[in-house]
Motif scaffolding. Structure first.
Motif, short mmCIF file in Angstrom:
data_model
loop_
_atom_site.label_atom_id
_atom_site.label_comp_id
_atom_site.label_asym_id
_atom_site.label_seq_id
_atom_site.Cartn_x
_atom_site.Cartn_y
_atom_site.Cartn_z
N GLU A 168 -21.55 8.16 4.55
CA GLU A 168 -20.44 7.67 3.72
C GLU A 168 -20.97 6.79 2.58
O GLU A 168 -20.57 6.95 1.42
CB GLU A 168 -19.49 6.80 4.55
CG GLU A 168 -18.55 7.55 5.43
CD GLU A 168 -17.27 7.95 4.70
OE1 GLU A 168 -17.03 7.40 3.61
OE2 GLU A 168 -16.56 8.83 5.21
N ASN A 169 -21.84 5.86 2.94
CA ASN A 169 -22.36 4.93 1.94
C ASN A 169 -23.11 5.66 0.83
O ASN A 169 -22.95 5.36 -0.35
CB ASN A 169 -23.32 3.92 2.59
CG ASN A 169 -22.60 2.95 3.49
OD1 ASN A 169 -21.38 2.78 3.39
ND2 ASN A 169 -23.35 2.31 4.38
N ILE A 170 -23.93 6.62 1.23
CA ILE A 170 -24.70 7.37 0.23
C ILE A 170 -23.74 8.16 -0.66
O ILE A 170 -23.90 8.19 -1.89
CB ILE A 170 -25.75 8.29 0.91
CG1 ILE A 170 -26.84 7.43 1.60
CG2 ILE A 170 -26.41 9.21 -0.12
CD1 ILE A 170 -27.85 8.21 2.43
N ALA A 171 -22.69 8.73 -0.06
CA ALA A 171 -21.71 9.48 -0.86
C ALA A 171 -21.01 8.55 -1.85
O ALA A 171 -20.78 8.91 -3.01
CB ALA A 171 -20.70 10.16 0.05
N VAL A 172 -20.70 7.33 -1.41
CA VAL A 172 -20.05 6.36 -2.30
C VAL A 172 -21.01 5.98 -3.42
O VAL A 172 -20.63 5.91 -4.60
CB VAL A 172 -19.60 5.11 -1.49
CG1 VAL A 172 -19.20 3.98 -2.42
CG2 VAL A 172 -18.44 5.47 -0.57
N PHE A 173 -22.27 5.79 -3.08
CA PHE A 173 -23.28 5.49 -4.11
C PHE A 173 -23.36 6.64 -5.12
O PHE A 173 -23.45 6.42 -6.33
CB PHE A 173 -24.65 5.24 -3.46
CG PHE A 173 -25.81 5.37 -4.41
CD1 PHE A 173 -25.91 4.54 -5.52
CD2 PHE A 173 -26.79 6.34 -4.22
CE1 PHE A 173 -26.97 4.66 -6.43
CE2 PHE A 173 -27.84 6.48 -5.11
CZ PHE A 173 -27.94 5.65 -6.21
N PHE A 174 -23.29 7.88 -4.63
CA PHE A 174 -23.38 9.03 -5.53
C PHE A 174 -22.25 9.02 -6.57
O PHE A 174 -22.43 9.50 -7.69
CB PHE A 174 -23.35 10.34 -4.73
CG PHE A 174 -24.68 10.71 -4.09
CD1 PHE A 174 -25.85 10.04 -4.42
CD2 PHE A 174 -24.76 11.75 -3.17
CE1 PHE A 174 -27.07 10.38 -3.84
CE2 PHE A 174 -25.98 12.10 -2.59
CZ PHE A 174 -27.13 11.42 -2.92
N ASP A 175 -21.09 8.46 -6.19
CA ASP A 175 -20.00 8.38 -7.17
C ASP A 175 -20.41 7.54 -8.38
O ASP A 175 -19.92 7.76 -9.48
CB ASP A 175 -18.74 7.76 -6.53
CG ASP A 175 -17.95 8.80 -5.76
OD1 ASP A 175 -18.07 10.00 -6.08
OD2 ASP A 175 -17.23 8.41 -4.83
N ALA A 176 -21.30 6.59 -8.16
CA ALA A 176 -21.75 5.74 -9.27
C ALA A 176 -22.72 6.49 -10.19
O ALA A 176 -23.17 5.96 -11.20
CB ALA A 176 -22.41 4.48 -8.74
N LEU A 177 -23.05 7.73 -9.83
CA LEU A 177 -23.94 8.55 -10.67
C LEU A 177 -23.14 9.49 -11.57
O LEU A 177 -23.71 10.33 -12.27
CB LEU A 177 -24.89 9.38 -9.80
CG LEU A 177 -25.82 8.61 -8.86
CD1 LEU A 177 -26.62 9.56 -7.99
CD2 LEU A 177 -26.76 7.71 -9.67
N THR A 178 -21.82 9.37 -11.51
CA THR A 178 -20.97 10.21 -12.35
C THR A 178 -20.80 9.54 -13.71
O THR A 178 -20.40 8.39 -13.78
CB THR A 178 -19.58 10.41 -11.69
OG1 THR A 178 -19.78 10.95 -10.39
CG2 THR A 178 -18.73 11.36 -12.51
N GLY A 179 -21.16 10.26 -14.76
CA GLY A 179 -21.08 9.68 -16.10
C GLY A 179 -20.19 10.48 -17.02
O GLY A 179 -19.74 11.57 -16.70
#
Ligand code: HEC
Length: 198
Positions: free
Chosen positions: A175-186
């Protein structure tokens, strides 16, 4: 180099491109050359970066990521994902075996087994070796893996942990990694996806 010649001929046949190349590469007898074309494409591609909150964080803005996202980044690093997904694009520059600890298709349920680079190189060492993809905008670019066999990002993260690192990630880590991945959306500047008017 028939393909290169075809590309150059096509560009040379356009008055607009002749002008654009002459402006970009002044003082050259033939501005529309292969070398200039590849430089121009490189310059274009470097503008395709999609700035994200992660970039702000890396640049020193501690508040750019939420605590959950920071935890996800921490999980991403401490579990060893970065050994393959590294650099500005979090991947994109090396080839690695897909399925280090176990055949990938057992987890991805891929219908056809693609042997990766070995298909072209005929080298046993390249069996099931694929390009490590960059992870920018990963939340938006499903389905995942070379054959699109996995639709769910969390499932892709779980599989990576298991078959690349021999780790059963906890649900919370996934879950945490998936949430972090959202911060890679530009955001992408629309200027770069418009059709050129020639
Ligand atoms: C040993 C190298 C290696 C490690 C370690 C690794 N990966 Fe990967 N990763 C790959 C390769 C190779 C692929 C491409 C597989 C394919 O295309 O079928 C991939 C693909 C992915 C994808 C799918 C990307 C897409 O666009 O389809 C995600 C998401 C991902 N990795 C996340 C992670 C996470 C999270 C971790 C840590 C838990 C991790 N990876 C660890 C090599 C690695």
């Amino acid at each position: 180099m028939p393909n290169e010649e075809t590309a150059l001929e096509r560009l040379r046949s356009s008055e607009k491109y002749q002008k654009l190349f002459a402006t970009a590469f002044p003082g050259q007898a033939e501005p529309i050359s292969w070398e200039n074309l590849t430089s121009a494409i490189g310059a274009f591609e470097r503008m395709l970066v999609t700035p994200t909150r992660f970039d702000k964080f890396i640049a020193g803005d501690d508040d750019a990521l939420t605590n959950r996202e920071k935890q996800g980044l921490e999980d991403f690093i401490s579990n060893g994902c970065v050994t393959c997904h590294s650099g500005v694009a979090l991947g994109g520059h090396i080839f690695q075996k897909f399925g280090v600890y176990q055949d990938y298709w057992l987890e991805t349920k891929s219908e056809n087994v693609d042997e990766g680079r070995a298909t072209v190189s005929k080298d046993e060492a390249d069996l099931n070796v694929f390009k490590v993809p960059g992870l920018r905008n990963i939340s938006k670019t499903y389905p995942y893996f070379h054959d699109g066999s996995v639709r769910d990002l969390k499932e892709a993260i779980r599989i990576m942990g298991k078959i690349q690192l021999n780790r059963e990630l906890t649900e919370e880590q996934v879950e945490n990694i998936a949430v972090f991945f959202d911060a890679l959306t530009g955001e992408i500047d629309p200027k770069y996806t418009e059709n050129p008017h020639l």
